[in-house]
Write a protein that holds these residues in place. Structure first.
Motif, PDB file in Angstrom:
ATOM      1  N   LYS A  86     -11.360   4.448  -3.004  1.00  0.00           N
ATOM      2  CA  LYS A  86     -11.197   3.816  -4.310  1.00  0.00           C
ATOM      3  C   LYS A  86     -12.529   3.208  -4.717  1.00  0.00           C
ATOM      4  O   LYS A  86     -13.208   2.570  -3.925  1.00  0.00           O
ATOM      5  CB  LYS A  86     -10.146   2.722  -4.245  1.00  0.00           C
ATOM      6  CG  LYS A  86      -9.946   2.029  -5.573  1.00  0.00           C
ATOM      7  CD  LYS A  86      -8.955   0.905  -5.478  1.00  0.00           C
ATOM      8  CE  LYS A  86      -8.872   0.203  -6.820  1.00  0.00           C
ATOM      9  NZ  LYS A  86      -8.115  -1.027  -6.732  1.00  0.00           N
ATOM     10  N   TYR A  88     -11.052   6.986  -8.131  1.00  0.00           N
ATOM     11  CA  TYR A  88     -11.088   7.320  -6.714  1.00  0.00           C
ATOM     12  C   TYR A  88     -11.747   8.673  -6.514  1.00  0.00           C
ATOM     13  O   TYR A  88     -11.881   9.466  -7.442  1.00  0.00           O
ATOM     14  CB  TYR A  88      -9.681   7.308  -6.116  1.00  0.00           C
ATOM     15  CG  TYR A  88      -8.754   8.360  -6.694  1.00  0.00           C
ATOM     16  CD1 TYR A  88      -8.568   9.563  -6.049  1.00  0.00           C
ATOM     17  CD2 TYR A  88      -8.085   8.149  -7.891  1.00  0.00           C
ATOM     18  CE1 TYR A  88      -7.743  10.537  -6.569  1.00  0.00           C
ATOM     19  CE2 TYR A  88      -7.252   9.110  -8.423  1.00  0.00           C
ATOM     20  CZ  TYR A  88      -7.075  10.298  -7.756  1.00  0.00           C
ATOM     21  OH  TYR A  88      -6.258  11.262  -8.287  1.00  0.00           O
ATOM     22  N   LEU A 107      -3.740   2.407  -3.180  1.00  0.00           N
ATOM     23  CA  LEU A 107      -5.083   2.171  -3.714  1.00  0.00           C
ATOM     24  C   LEU A 107      -5.093   1.115  -4.817  1.00  0.00           C
ATOM     25  O   LEU A 107      -6.150   0.820  -5.371  1.00  0.00           O
ATOM     26  CB  LEU A 107      -5.659   3.487  -4.275  1.00  0.00           C
ATOM     27  CG  LEU A 107      -5.961   4.562  -3.254  1.00  0.00           C
ATOM     28  CD1 LEU A 107      -6.326   5.860  -3.952  1.00  0.00           C
ATOM     29  CD2 LEU A 107      -7.085   4.134  -2.323  1.00  0.00           C
ATOM     30  N   LEU A 128      -3.916   1.327  -7.854  1.00  0.00           N
ATOM     31  CA  LEU A 128      -4.317   1.944  -9.122  1.00  0.00           C
ATOM     32  C   LEU A 128      -3.204   1.850 -10.154  1.00  0.00           C
ATOM     33  O   LEU A 128      -3.318   2.411 -11.232  1.00  0.00           O
ATOM     34  CB  LEU A 128      -4.718   3.409  -8.909  1.00  0.00           C
ATOM     35  CG  LEU A 128      -6.003   3.634  -8.141  1.00  0.00           C
ATOM     36  CD1 LEU A 128      -6.208   5.108  -7.851  1.00  0.00           C
ATOM     37  CD2 LEU A 128      -7.198   3.067  -8.902  1.00  0.00           C
TER      38      LEU A 128
END
Length: 100
Positions: A50, A55, A97, A99
């Motif tokens: 990331k 990413y 991650l 996100l």
């Protein structure tokens, strides 16, 4: 530019180099398992790094020389589920991650 002594290193060829940060963040690493046998189906690992709100994906493949690896950049894949053996559940890559 002058770099502090603590970030300088010498390469195998004897050249002085400075270690300079590109970015930092979080990562996810997973392997591929044959669901029939429970064995690794290929000797590779996927590494997802990331960087901010984005990413990068890489395959990490061991070379014949001990403790040497080849990293091949992989195209980004859509969001996917990954099996978490430790907790016995599916985890979402984007959530790992952060996100989402």
């Amino acid at each position: 530019m002058d770099y502090p002594e603590e970030v300088l290193t010498k390469s195998k060829k004897g050249k002085v180099e400075a270690r300079v940060l590109i970015d930092h963040g979080t990562f996810v690493r997973y392997e591929y398992i044959d669901p029939e046998t429970g064995e690794r189906s290929e000797d590779k690992v996927k590494l997802i790094l990331k960087a901010g709100d984005d990413y990068e994906e890489y395959f990490v493949i061991p070379l014949k020389q001990k403790n040497r690896y080849l990293m091949l950049r992989s195209s980004k894949k859509p969001d996917r589920g990954i099996w978490d053996r430790m907790h016995g559940k599916i985890v979402n890559l984007y959530e790992l991650l952060s996100l989402r």
